[in-house]
Write a protein that holds these residues in place. Sequence first.
Motif, PDB file in Angstrom:
ATOM      1  N   GLY A 231     -19.814  49.141 -13.965  1.00  9.77           N
ATOM      2  CA  GLY A 231     -20.646  50.231 -14.468  1.00  9.77           C
ATOM      3  C   GLY A 231     -21.954  49.783 -15.077  1.00  9.77           C
ATOM      4  N   TRP A 232     -21.961  48.588 -15.664  1.00  4.87           N
ATOM      5  CA  TRP A 232     -23.181  48.093 -16.298  1.00  4.87           C
ATOM      6  C   TRP A 232     -24.114  47.385 -15.322  1.00  4.87           C
ATOM      7  CZ3 TRP A 232     -25.411  49.277 -20.686  1.00  4.87           C
ATOM      8  CH2 TRP A 232     -24.644  49.814 -21.725  1.00  4.87           C
ATOM      9  N   MET A 233     -23.694  47.208 -14.092  1.00  6.65           N
ATOM     10  CA  MET A 233     -24.537  46.530 -13.108  1.00  6.65           C
ATOM     11  C   MET A 233     -25.790  47.359 -12.833  1.00  6.65           C
ATOM     12  SD  MET A 233     -24.870  43.892 -11.191  1.00  6.65           S
ATOM     13  CE  MET A 233     -25.738  43.301  -9.743  1.00  6.65           C
ATOM     14  N   TYR A 234     -26.912  46.653 -12.635  1.00  8.18           N
ATOM     15  CA  TYR A 234     -28.145  47.351 -12.271  1.00  8.18           C
ATOM     16  C   TYR A 234     -27.994  47.961 -10.874  1.00  8.18           C
ATOM     17  CZ  TYR A 234     -30.465  44.981 -16.177  1.00  8.18           C
ATOM     18  OH  TYR A 234     -30.823  44.532 -17.427  1.00  8.18           O
ATOM     19  N   ALA A 235     -28.481  49.201 -10.710  1.00 10.11           N
ATOM     20  CA  ALA A 235     -28.422  49.848  -9.408  1.00 10.11           C
ATOM     21  C   ALA A 235     -29.313  49.132  -8.403  1.00 10.11           C
ATOM     22  CB  ALA A 235     -28.828  51.314  -9.526  1.00 10.11           C
ATOM     23  N   PHE A 236     -30.389  48.535  -8.907  1.00 11.76           N
ATOM     24  CA  PHE A 236     -31.304  47.795  -8.042  1.00 11.76           C
ATOM     25  C   PHE A 236     -31.513  46.395  -8.624  1.00 11.76           C
ATOM     26  CE2 PHE A 236     -32.199  52.257  -7.288  1.00 11.76           C
ATOM     27  CZ  PHE A 236     -32.181  52.308  -5.891  1.00 11.76           C
ATOM     28  N   PRO A 237     -30.589  45.488  -8.300  1.00 12.78           N
ATOM     29  CA  PRO A 237     -30.662  44.140  -8.871  1.00 12.78           C
ATOM     30  C   PRO A 237     -31.672  43.261  -8.153  1.00 12.78           C
ATOM     31  CG  PRO A 237     -28.767  44.313  -7.429  1.00 12.78           C
ATOM     32  CD  PRO A 237     -29.392  45.687  -7.481  1.00 12.78           C
ATOM     33  N   SER A 238     -32.039  42.182  -8.817  1.00 16.74           N
ATOM     34  CA  SER A 238     -32.917  41.183  -8.218  1.00 16.74           C
ATOM     35  C   SER A 238     -32.194  40.472  -7.077  1.00 16.74           C
ATOM     36  CB  SER A 238     -33.344  40.167  -9.286  1.00 16.74           C
ATOM     37  OG  SER A 238     -33.980  39.054  -8.705  1.00 16.74           O
ATOM     38  N   GLU A 239     -32.947  39.937  -6.155  1.00 14.98           N
ATOM     39  CA  GLU A 239     -32.356  39.194  -5.046  1.00 14.98           C
ATOM     40  C   GLU A 239     -31.907  37.802  -5.473  1.00 14.98           C
ATOM     41  OE1 GLU A 239     -35.100  39.104  -1.833  1.00 14.98           O
ATOM     42  OE2 GLU A 239     -34.853  41.227  -1.306  1.00 14.98           O
ATOM     43  N   THR A 240     -32.375  37.342  -6.632  1.00 16.16           N
ATOM     44  CA  THR A 240     -32.090  35.975  -7.054  1.00 16.16           C
ATOM     45  C   THR A 240     -31.464  35.930  -8.449  1.00 16.16           C
ATOM     46  OG1 THR A 240     -34.319  35.722  -7.972  1.00 16.16           O
ATOM     47  CG2 THR A 240     -33.989  35.048  -5.683  1.00 16.16           C
ATOM     48  N   ILE A 241     -30.784  34.825  -8.717  1.00 20.38           N
ATOM     49  CA  ILE A 241     -30.246  34.537 -10.045  1.00 20.38           C
ATOM     50  C   ILE A 241     -31.320  33.785 -10.832  1.00 20.38           C
ATOM     51  CG2 ILE A 241     -28.474  33.294 -11.329  1.00 20.38           C
ATOM     52  CD1 ILE A 241     -27.312  35.585  -9.781  1.00 20.38           C
ATOM     53  N   SER A 242     -31.481  34.124 -12.101  1.00 26.70           N
ATOM     54  CA  SER A 242     -32.488  33.436 -12.915  1.00 26.70           C
ATOM     55  C   SER A 242     -31.992  33.306 -14.351  1.00 26.70           C
ATOM     56  CB  SER A 242     -33.819  34.196 -12.885  1.00 26.70           C
ATOM     57  OG  SER A 242     -33.654  35.522 -13.381  1.00 26.70           O
ATOM     58  N   LYS A 243     -32.690  32.493 -15.125  1.00 27.61           N
ATOM     59  CA  LYS A 243     -32.311  32.279 -16.512  1.00 27.61           C
ATOM     60  C   LYS A 243     -32.845  33.404 -17.390  1.00 27.61           C
ATOM     61  CE  LYS A 243     -32.400  28.132 -18.334  1.00 27.61           C
ATOM     62  NZ  LYS A 243     -32.873  26.846 -18.946  1.00 27.61           N
ATOM     63  N   ASP A 244     -31.972  33.981 -18.187  1.00 30.55           N
ATOM     64  CA  ASP A 244     -32.383  35.006 -19.144  1.00 30.55           C
ATOM     65  C   ASP A 244     -33.268  34.340 -20.195  1.00 30.55           C
ATOM     66  OD1 ASP A 244     -32.466  36.749 -21.439  1.00 30.55           O
ATOM     67  OD2 ASP A 244     -30.727  37.808 -20.640  1.00 30.55           O
ATOM     68  N   PRO A 245     -34.524  34.810 -20.350  1.00 29.95           N
ATOM     69  CA  PRO A 245     -35.451  34.155 -21.289  1.00 29.95           C
ATOM     70  C   PRO A 245     -35.026  34.265 -22.750  1.00 29.95           C
ATOM     71  CG  PRO A 245     -36.385  36.211 -20.474  1.00 29.95           C
ATOM     72  CD  PRO A 245     -35.151  35.949 -19.670  1.00 29.95           C
ATOM     73  N   ARG A 246     -34.134  35.196 -23.073  1.00 32.78           N
ATOM     74  CA  ARG A 246     -33.701  35.362 -24.457  1.00 32.78           C
ATOM     75  C   ARG A 246     -32.427  34.581 -24.759  1.00 32.78           C
ATOM     76  NH1 ARG A 246     -34.846  41.775 -25.933  1.00 32.78           N
ATOM     77  NH2 ARG A 246     -37.082  41.530 -26.204  1.00 32.78           N
ATOM     78  N   SER A 247     -31.423  34.702 -23.887  1.00 33.04           N
ATOM     79  CA  SER A 247     -30.136  34.053 -24.154  1.00 33.04           C
ATOM     80  C   SER A 247     -30.003  32.697 -23.485  1.00 33.04           C
ATOM     81  CB  SER A 247     -28.999  34.964 -23.673  1.00 33.04           C
ATOM     82  OG  SER A 247     -29.001  35.050 -22.256  1.00 33.04           O
ATOM     83  N   GLY A 248     -30.802  32.467 -22.449  1.00 33.02           N
ATOM     84  CA  GLY A 248     -30.691  31.215 -21.701  1.00 33.02           C
ATOM     85  C   GLY A 248     -29.594  31.238 -20.654  1.00 33.02           C
ATOM     86  N   LYS A 249     -28.864  32.357 -20.528  1.00 33.68           N
ATOM     87  CA  LYS A 249     -27.787  32.460 -19.545  1.00 33.68           C
ATOM     88  C   LYS A 249     -28.356  32.665 -18.140  1.00 33.68           C
ATOM     89  CE  LYS A 249     -24.243  34.470 -22.578  1.00 33.68           C
ATOM     90  NZ  LYS A 249     -23.330  35.636 -22.780  1.00 33.68           N
ATOM     91  N   MET A 250     -27.645  32.135 -17.165  1.00 31.94           N
ATOM     92  CA  MET A 250     -28.000  32.375 -15.766  1.00 31.94           C
ATOM     93  C   MET A 250     -27.346  33.692 -15.348  1.00 31.94           C
ATOM     94  SD  MET A 250     -29.966  29.901 -14.998  1.00 31.94           S
ATOM     95  CE  MET A 250     -30.119  30.151 -13.210  1.00 31.94           C
ATOM     96  N   ARG A 251     -28.144  34.616 -14.843  1.00 29.65           N
ATOM     97  CA  ARG A 251     -27.610  35.918 -14.463  1.00 29.65           C
ATOM     98  C   ARG A 251     -28.546  36.598 -13.478  1.00 29.65           C
ATOM     99  NH1 ARG A 251     -28.273  38.140 -20.467  1.00 29.65           N
ATOM    100  NH2 ARG A 251     -26.011  37.895 -20.330  1.00 29.65           N
ATOM    101  N   ARG A 252     -28.074  37.689 -12.902  1.00 30.71           N
ATOM    102  CA  ARG A 252     -28.902  38.488 -11.985  1.00 30.71           C
ATOM    103  C   ARG A 252     -29.538  39.617 -12.786  1.00 30.71           C
ATOM    104  NH1 ARG A 252     -28.931  38.373  -6.574  1.00 30.71           N
ATOM    105  NH2 ARG A 252     -26.924  37.300  -6.545  1.00 30.71           N
ATOM    106  N   HIS A 253     -30.840  39.621 -12.816  1.00 33.49           N
ATOM    107  CA  HIS A 253     -31.560  40.648 -13.564  1.00 33.49           C
ATOM    108  C   HIS A 253     -31.820  41.834 -12.638  1.00 33.49           C
ATOM    109  CE1 HIS A 253     -33.349  41.648 -17.327  1.00 33.49           C
ATOM    110  NE2 HIS A 253     -34.583  41.724 -16.882  1.00 33.49           N
ATOM    111  N   HIS A 254     -32.586  42.799 -13.112  1.00 32.19           N
ATOM    112  CA  HIS A 254     -32.948  43.922 -12.244  1.00 32.19           C
ATOM    113  C   HIS A 254     -34.129  43.553 -11.351  1.00 32.19           C
ATOM    114  CE1 HIS A 254     -36.308  44.527 -14.942  1.00 32.19           C
ATOM    115  NE2 HIS A 254     -35.509  44.820 -15.959  1.00 32.19           N
ATOM    116  N   VAL A 255     -34.387  44.385 -10.367  1.00 35.04           N
ATOM    117  CA  VAL A 255     -35.519  44.184  -9.465  1.00 35.04           C
ATOM    118  C   VAL A 255     -36.811  44.141 -10.274  1.00 35.04           C
ATOM    119  CG1 VAL A 255     -35.861  46.670  -9.071  1.00 35.04           C
ATOM    120  CG2 VAL A 255     -36.575  45.035  -7.314  1.00 35.04           C
ATOM    121  N   SER A 256     -37.804  43.406  -9.804  1.00 35.25           N
ATOM    122  CA  SER A 256     -39.069  43.305 -10.531  1.00 35.25           C
ATOM    123  C   SER A 256     -40.001  44.452 -10.168  1.00 35.25           C
ATOM    124  CB  SER A 256     -39.760  41.975 -10.230  1.00 35.25           C
ATOM    125  OG  SER A 256     -40.340  42.004  -8.930  1.00 35.25           O
TER     126      SER A 256
END
Length: 333
Positions: A231-256
């Motif tokens: 349910g919390w997944m972005y409806a339009f996620p990014s195509e790539t995995i990247s580092k969260d600039p705040r937490s430093g975790k590797m995750r899939r963000h939303h589309v740019s």
Amino acid sequence: MTGGESTNIHPEIEGRDSIESRMREILRVRNYSYRTEQTYIERVRAYLSYAERNSLAIDEPETVRRYISWLALSRNVAASTQNLSFNAINFLFKEVLKKDMGDQSDNLRARSGSKLPSVFTVDEVKAIFDHLEGTDRLMLEMIYAGGLRISELMRLRVQDIDWEGCQLFVRGGKGDKDRTTLLGRKLVEPLRKHLEAVKKIHEEDLSAGVGEVYLPNGLDRKYPGAGKTWGWMYAFPSETISKDPRSGKMRRHHVSDMTIQRAMKEGMRKAGIAKYGSVHTLRHSFATHLLMKGVNIREVQDLLGHNSVETTMIYTHVIRTLGNRPESPLDMM
């Protein structure tokens, strides 16, 4: 005090790095978006550099006045850019330096004349969509169908889609307000198919240990593991995995936003539309076309999330430019 010296307004702040660090901390506590955080830090950084170059005290309202005047007169920046810089510096004074700028708030804000928003005709909107396909088309159709801001589409979560009511829940929109808006019936099936593909990506991410998405307002601490749920997944996620600039975790963000803007430019180019337009023009077009169909302006205001109906009233002026215009006297000769 010169620009090279530290301010004595707040003892624990000792120079530019500490100011920036403290400002980031306050912005995050206040739940400002990451984009706003970056923008404010960038604007304050420019202000501090100006003060240092000119040996000016960073905590004096006169320095702010001189800087804003320099932006307007020497750099010739747009009124919106000038006001954005002022807002960031005002935040710096109030929240970090703990100092009042007095009447500068009223005197230094740039005033610009009233401008009518650019709007597409219904045929132009259709032509843009007809020249796109797949996710690019779906994203732009959803923006037009619900009058969404680009950031609102980017941050849309799976759980914010009301399939039965054919509506979207917009969480934390402009001014951190929630609202509901429209999901076009024509988009229900394309969106379902799109989310089927997104769910497969989500499941693969979970298996790879990178399936946890960012949660707002510290919800990841309140509800551990919630960021891994569908349910919390972005409806339009990014195509790539990247580092969260705040937490430093590797995750899939939303589309740019750049991905969506590129799709818009491509659709306009292929449709042969030369007039000025952007993704936000679809939001303007949504409001204008609803009003042209006779939808009550108060309802349009609610769908757009405007605080005041006066803001929505601008579209009544746009309608006049799209409706039956008087004939030019030249054509009567």
